[in-house]
Design a protein around this motif. Structure first.
Motif, PDB file in Angstrom:
ATOM      1  N   GLN A 146      10.043  77.864  28.893  1.00 32.22           N
ATOM      2  CA  GLN A 146      11.188  77.647  29.773  1.00 32.22           C
ATOM      3  C   GLN A 146      11.424  76.156  30.023  1.00 32.22           C
ATOM      4  O   GLN A 146      12.576  75.710  30.106  1.00 32.22           O
ATOM      5  CB  GLN A 146      11.005  78.384  31.102  1.00 32.22           C
ATOM      6  N   VAL A 147      10.359  75.390  30.126  1.00 31.30           N
ATOM      7  CA  VAL A 147      10.499  73.942  30.304  1.00 31.30           C
ATOM      8  C   VAL A 147      11.126  73.331  29.051  1.00 31.30           C
ATOM      9  O   VAL A 147      12.036  72.496  29.139  1.00 31.30           O
ATOM     10  CB  VAL A 147       9.148  73.278  30.634  1.00 31.30           C
ATOM     11  N   ASP A 148      10.677  73.759  27.887  1.00 29.65           N
ATOM     12  CA  ASP A 148      11.281  73.287  26.638  1.00 29.65           C
ATOM     13  C   ASP A 148      12.771  73.626  26.608  1.00 29.65           C
ATOM     14  O   ASP A 148      13.595  72.787  26.221  1.00 29.65           O
ATOM     15  CB  ASP A 148      10.593  73.917  25.428  1.00 29.65           C
ATOM     16  N   ALA A 149      13.114  74.835  27.033  1.00 32.72           N
ATOM     17  CA  ALA A 149      14.518  75.261  27.046  1.00 32.72           C
ATOM     18  C   ALA A 149      15.338  74.421  28.024  1.00 32.72           C
ATOM     19  O   ALA A 149      16.508  74.111  27.753  1.00 32.72           O
ATOM     20  CB  ALA A 149      14.616  76.742  27.387  1.00 32.72           C
ATOM     21  N   ALA A 176      19.549  70.338  28.463  1.00 32.23           N
ATOM     22  CA  ALA A 176      20.030  69.035  28.926  1.00 32.23           C
ATOM     23  C   ALA A 176      20.487  68.178  27.748  1.00 32.23           C
ATOM     24  O   ALA A 176      21.564  67.573  27.785  1.00 32.23           O
ATOM     25  CB  ALA A 176      18.935  68.325  29.723  1.00 32.23           C
ATOM     26  N   ALA A 177      19.683  68.134  26.708  1.00 37.83           N
ATOM     27  CA  ALA A 177      20.027  67.339  25.525  1.00 37.83           C
ATOM     28  C   ALA A 177      21.254  67.910  24.821  1.00 37.83           C
ATOM     29  O   ALA A 177      22.113  67.152  24.351  1.00 37.83           O
ATOM     30  CB  ALA A 177      18.838  67.273  24.571  1.00 37.83           C
ATOM     31  N   ASP A 178      21.347  69.236  24.760  1.00 36.70           N
ATOM     32  CA  ASP A 178      22.517  69.856  24.128  1.00 36.70           C
ATOM     33  C   ASP A 178      23.795  69.545  24.903  1.00 36.70           C
ATOM     34  O   ASP A 178      24.841  69.277  24.317  1.00 36.70           O
ATOM     35  CB  ASP A 178      22.345  71.376  24.026  1.00 36.70           C
ATOM     36  N   ALA A 179      23.707  69.576  26.236  1.00 32.16           N
ATOM     37  CA  ALA A 179      24.884  69.357  27.063  1.00 32.16           C
ATOM     38  C   ALA A 179      25.295  67.890  27.119  1.00 32.16           C
ATOM     39  O   ALA A 179      26.487  67.573  27.119  1.00 32.16           O
ATOM     40  CB  ALA A 179      24.639  69.876  28.479  1.00 32.16           C
ATOM     41  N   TYR A 180      24.311  66.988  27.166  1.00 29.98           N
ATOM     42  CA  TYR A 180      24.616  65.583  27.428  1.00 29.98           C
ATOM     43  C   TYR A 180      24.116  64.614  26.357  1.00 29.98           C
ATOM     44  O   TYR A 180      24.290  63.415  26.497  1.00 29.98           O
ATOM     45  CB  TYR A 180      24.043  65.181  28.787  1.00 29.98           C
ATOM     46  N   GLY A 181      23.461  65.125  25.327  1.00 29.76           N
ATOM     47  CA  GLY A 181      23.060  64.277  24.217  1.00 29.76           C
ATOM     48  C   GLY A 181      21.670  63.681  24.277  1.00 29.76           C
ATOM     49  O   GLY A 181      21.137  63.260  23.267  1.00 29.76           O
ATOM     50  N   ALA A 182      21.081  63.616  25.459  1.00 33.42           N
ATOM     51  CA  ALA A 182      19.760  62.999  25.612  1.00 33.42           C
ATOM     52  C   ALA A 182      19.235  63.282  27.004  1.00 33.42           C
ATOM     53  O   ALA A 182      19.952  63.805  27.852  1.00 33.42           O
ATOM     54  CB  ALA A 182      19.851  61.493  25.399  1.00 33.42           C
ATOM     55  N   VAL A 183      17.992  62.921  27.226  1.00 32.66           N
ATOM     56  CA  VAL A 183      17.402  62.937  28.568  1.00 32.66           C
ATOM     57  C   VAL A 183      16.768  61.573  28.774  1.00 32.66           C
ATOM     58  O   VAL A 183      15.932  61.144  27.987  1.00 32.66           O
ATOM     59  CB  VAL A 183      16.348  64.055  28.736  1.00 32.66           C
ATOM     60  N   ASP A 184      17.193  60.901  29.846  1.00 34.32           N
ATOM     61  CA  ASP A 184      16.693  59.565  30.136  1.00 34.32           C
ATOM     62  C   ASP A 184      15.708  59.528  31.294  1.00 34.32           C
ATOM     63  O   ASP A 184      14.852  58.649  31.362  1.00 34.32           O
ATOM     64  CB  ASP A 184      17.871  58.640  30.478  1.00 34.32           C
ATOM     65  N   VAL A 185      15.863  60.481  32.227  1.00 32.18           N
ATOM     66  CA  VAL A 185      15.038  60.503  33.433  1.00 32.18           C
ATOM     67  C   VAL A 185      14.527  61.925  33.642  1.00 32.18           C
ATOM     68  O   VAL A 185      15.299  62.878  33.571  1.00 32.18           O
ATOM     69  CB  VAL A 185      15.855  60.083  34.679  1.00 32.18           C
ATOM     70  N   ALA A 186      13.238  62.052  33.909  1.00 33.08           N
ATOM     71  CA  ALA A 186      12.652  63.348  34.272  1.00 33.08           C
ATOM     72  C   ALA A 186      12.015  63.197  35.649  1.00 33.08           C
ATOM     73  O   ALA A 186      11.073  62.430  35.823  1.00 33.08           O
ATOM     74  CB  ALA A 186      11.611  63.793  33.255  1.00 33.08           C
ATOM     75  N   PHE A 187      12.574  63.901  36.617  1.00 30.29           N
ATOM     76  CA  PHE A 187      12.020  63.909  37.970  1.00 30.29           C
ATOM     77  C   PHE A 187      11.287  65.238  38.115  1.00 30.29           C
ATOM     78  O   PHE A 187      11.877  66.268  38.411  1.00 30.29           O
ATOM     79  CB  PHE A 187      13.152  63.780  39.005  1.00 30.29           C
ATOM     80  N   ASN A 188       9.990  65.214  37.861  1.00 30.57           N
ATOM     81  CA  ASN A 188       9.166  66.427  37.840  1.00 30.57           C
ATOM     82  C   ASN A 188       8.699  66.750  39.251  1.00 30.57           C
ATOM     83  O   ASN A 188       7.610  66.378  39.654  1.00 30.57           O
ATOM     84  CB  ASN A 188       7.988  66.234  36.884  1.00 30.57           C
TER      85      ASN A 188
END
Length: 108
Positions: free
Chosen positions: A65-68, A73-85
Motif C-alpha cells: 500500500q505504501v508503494d501504491a 503520487a508520481a503518476d498524478a504529479y510526475g515525481a515525489v520531492d517531499v515525504a512527510f512520514n
C-alpha cells in the motif's frame, strides 16, 4: 507564505488529522502539490480537498500500500520531492517504552 515549495510534490502519511493535516496545510501554503495518505477514507478525502490535493488510502503497515501511495503520487504529479512520514500507531498493549517488544516496534 514564501512559495518555496512551488512545483514540488509532497506526500503526507497520516495526513487526515492532527500533525499530518497541519503539515499538509503548511506544505500546500508553501506551494507544494500535496498527496494525503491515510487509513481514514472520509477524513482523508476531506483533508486532500482542503489543500487542493490528492487522497490515496493507505495503511503504512502494508508495504504494498505504501508503494501504491508513492506510485499514485508520481503518476498524478510526475515525481515525489517531499515525504512527510507522519503515520504511526501506539499499540494499546504497549504502555511503557521500556517494555516494547520487537513485534510492537515493527507495527509502529
Amino acid at each position: 507564505m514564501t512559495q518555496r515549495l512551488a512545483g514540488r510534490v509532497a506526500v503526507v502519511t497520516g495526513g487526515a488529522s492532527g500533525i499530518g493535516l497541519a503539515a499538509a496545510g503548511r506544505l500546500a501554503a508553501e506551494g507544494a502539490r500535496v498527496v494525503v495518505g491515510d487509513v481514514d477514507h472520509t477524513a482523508g478525502k476531506e483533508a486532500a480537498e482542503s489543500v487542493g490535493g490528492l487522497f490515496v488510502p493507505v495503511d503504512v503497515a502494508d508495504e504494498a500500500q505504501v508503494d501504491a501511495l508513492f506510485d499514485a503520487a508520481a503518476d498524478a504529479y510526475g515525481a515525489v520531492d517531499v515525504a512527510f512520514n507522519n503515520a504511526g500507531i501506539s499499540p494499546p498493549e504497549d504502555d511503557l517504552i521500556e517494555v516494547t517488544d520487537l513485534d510492537a516496534w515493527k507495527r509502529v
